[in-house]
Write an enzyme that holds these catalytic residues in place. Structure first.
Site, short mmCIF file in Angstrom:
data_model
loop_
_atom_site.label_atom_id
_atom_site.label_comp_id
_atom_site.label_asym_id
_atom_site.label_seq_id
_atom_site.Cartn_x
_atom_site.Cartn_y
_atom_site.Cartn_z
N HIS A 349 0.83 -1.20 0.00
CA HIS A 349 0.00 0.00 0.00
C HIS A 349 0.86 1.25 0.00
O HIS A 349 0.53 2.25 -0.66
CB HIS A 349 -0.94 -0.01 1.21
CG HIS A 349 -2.11 0.90 1.06
ND1 HIS A 349 -2.27 2.06 1.79
CD2 HIS A 349 -3.20 0.84 0.24
CE1 HIS A 349 -3.40 2.65 1.45
NE2 HIS A 349 -3.99 1.94 0.51
N CYS A 350 1.97 1.21 0.71
CA CYS A 350 2.87 2.37 0.78
C CYS A 350 3.45 2.74 -0.59
O CYS A 350 3.73 3.90 -0.85
CB CYS A 350 4.02 2.08 1.73
SG CYS A 350 3.54 1.67 3.41
#
Length: 359
Positions: A349-350
Site C-alpha cells: 500500500h505504501c
C-alpha cells in the site's frame, strides 16, 4: 502556462473514492534509494516488477523514474517478468524514495465525476532530511495532469498549506475517514504544529468529503511513519473494517491493537450504524540487524479485480489471504513476498497510489 498557475486552493465539493471503486490507473515510483534496503536492494526492483506484472493485467500502471537510464532498465525487467508493457507508462520525475502513497497526489472526485489531484506538503515524515524531490514530484507532474484535464489542488487551512501523507488516511467512500492519534496528535514527528483534532476533522471534511472521522490510537511496532493507519486497519466495504490483532500478550503490539479493536467495536459509521469488524492476524515479528520491521497484512492494495497482499513466509500468510479472499469474493487475492521489501519500512500500500476512474 507554468504548472503552478493551475493550482487552486480547495477541493470543496469533492470526495475521496474508496480504494475498491474503479481505477483508471495505479501510480508507482521505481525504487532506487539503496540505503532504504541496506545490503538487500538487489531483489527489490524484481518485487516491483512482479507487482507491475499483476497490475498491468487489470489497469494502467504509471511509473515515476529518475531518467532515461532507469526507464530502460525498468522496461527490460518488466519485459522479462511478463508485464503488459502496453499498459505501462513512464514519467521521468526524480524522487528520493519509492513510497508514492505518501508524497504523491491523493485523487478526489467531484459530483459530475470529474477528478482533481490534491497536492499536500510533504516533509519526509517529519524525520528525514532528503525529501525535497519527493515533495516536488506532484508539481513536476502538474503539466501532464493539466493535459488530462485534472486540476491540481493545494489544500490550505487558515491560509497555510497542510502536511499530509496518504498512508495516514483510509476512507469508505461514503463520508467516513479513519486515521490515528499517534500520527497526527502525538508530539513525535509532528506534521502540522499546533493543529488540533477538530482542525484535522475540518481539513478532512473540506478536502475529502469526510463528514465523520474515526480516531484510532497507536500504530504497529516498527512503523517509521509513527502511526500510519494503512498498517493497522482498512475498510473492505462501506460497512466492514479489517483490523490487525496480535494474540501474543508479551508482544509490543498486543496492548495497542487490543485498544484499537475495542474502539472499532464501539464506533459507528456516518449514518450511525455499527461496523462489521474483522480481525486480521499479524505475522511473527520480522527483524533485520536488530531492527523490528513494520510487517503487516493490512498493507494490502486493492486494484481492479485484484487484491495484492504482502506475505512474510509465515504460517499466518495463509490465514490472512483466506480472510481477505472472503471479504473480497469478486477479486483475485494474490500474495506478494514482502520479506525483503519490508526492510524499506513499507510494503504494497505504501508503494502504490490509485487514480480513480472518472464518472
Amino acid at each position: 502556462m507554468s504548472p503552478a498557475k493551475q493550482f487552486t486552493s480547495t477541493a470543496q465539493n469533492y470526495r475521496m473514492p474508496a480504494e475498491w471503486e474503479k481505477h483508471e490507473a495505479t501510480w508507482l515510483s521505481w525504487p532506487h534509494e539503496k540505503t532504504d534496503w541496506p545490503g538487500k536492494f538487489a531483489p527489490i526492483p524484481w518485487v516491483y516488477a512482479e507487482i507491475v506484472r499483476h497490475l498491468s493485467r487489470v489497469e494502467r500502471v504509471r511509473i515515476l523514474v529518475q531518467g532515461g537510464a532507469e526507464e530502460k532498465a525498468a522496461r527490460k525487467m518488466l519485459k522479462m517478468e511478463g508485464a503488459d508493457l502496453a499498459a505501462v507508462e513512464f514519467f521521468r520525475v526524480p524522487t528520493d524514495r519509492g513510497w508514492i502513497r505518501d508524497f504523491g497526489p491523493m485523487f478526489v472526485r467531484g459530483g459530475r465525476g470529474e477528478l482533481a489531484a490534491t497536492h499536500w506538503l510533504f516533509n519526509a515524515w517529519a524525520k528525514y532530511d532528503n525529501g525535497k524531490r519527493d515533495a516536488a514530484a506532484v508539481t513536476r507532474l502538474a503539466r501532464q495532469w493539466k493535459a488530462w484535464k485534472i486540476p491540481v489542488v493545494q489544500p490550505k487551512f487558515r491560509g497555510k498549506r497542510v502536511v499530509l501523507e496518504g498512508g495516514g488516511i483510509e476512507v469508505n467512500g461514503r463520508g467516513t475517514l479513519m486515521t490515528t492519534e499517534e500520527w497526527l496528535l502525538s508530539p513525535v514527528q509532528v506534521r502540522n504544529p499546533g493543529y488540533s483534532r477538530s482542525d484535522y476533522e475540518q481539513i478532512f471534511r473540506e478536502n475529502f468529503g469526510a463528514k465523520h472521522v474515526l480516531w484510532l490510537g497507536r500504530g504497529i511496532a516498527g512503523d517509521d511513519t509513527h502511526g500510519h493507519v494503512d498498517d493497522l486497519a482498512r475498510f473492505t466495504s462501506p460497512t466492514t473494517i479489517v483490523t490487525a490483532v496480535e494474540n501474543n500478550k508479551s508482544d509490543a503490539n498486543y496492548e495497542p491493537l487490543q485498544e484499537n479493536l475495542a474502539r472499532l467495536r464501539e464506533m459507528r459509521d456516518q449514518d450511525g450504524q455499527p461496523f462489521r469488524v474483522v480481525r486480521l492476524p499479524l505475522p511473527a515479528p520480522v527483524w533485520f540487524d536488530g531492527q523490528r520491521l513494520p510487517a503487516s497484512y493490512s498493507n494490502f492494495y486493492i486494484a481492479n479485480g485484484l487484491i495484492l497482499v504482502p506475505t512474510f513466509n509465515d504460517p499466518n500468510d495463509r490465514v490472512a489471504l483466506n480472510i481477505l479472499a472472503e471479504l473480497f469474493p469478486d477479486r483475485w487475492v494474490v500474495g506478494i513476498a514482502a520479506q525483503d521489501l519490508v526492510l524499506g519500512l513499507g510494503t504494497l500500500h505504501c508503494m502504490t497510489q490509485q487514480q480513480p476512474a472518472r464518472g
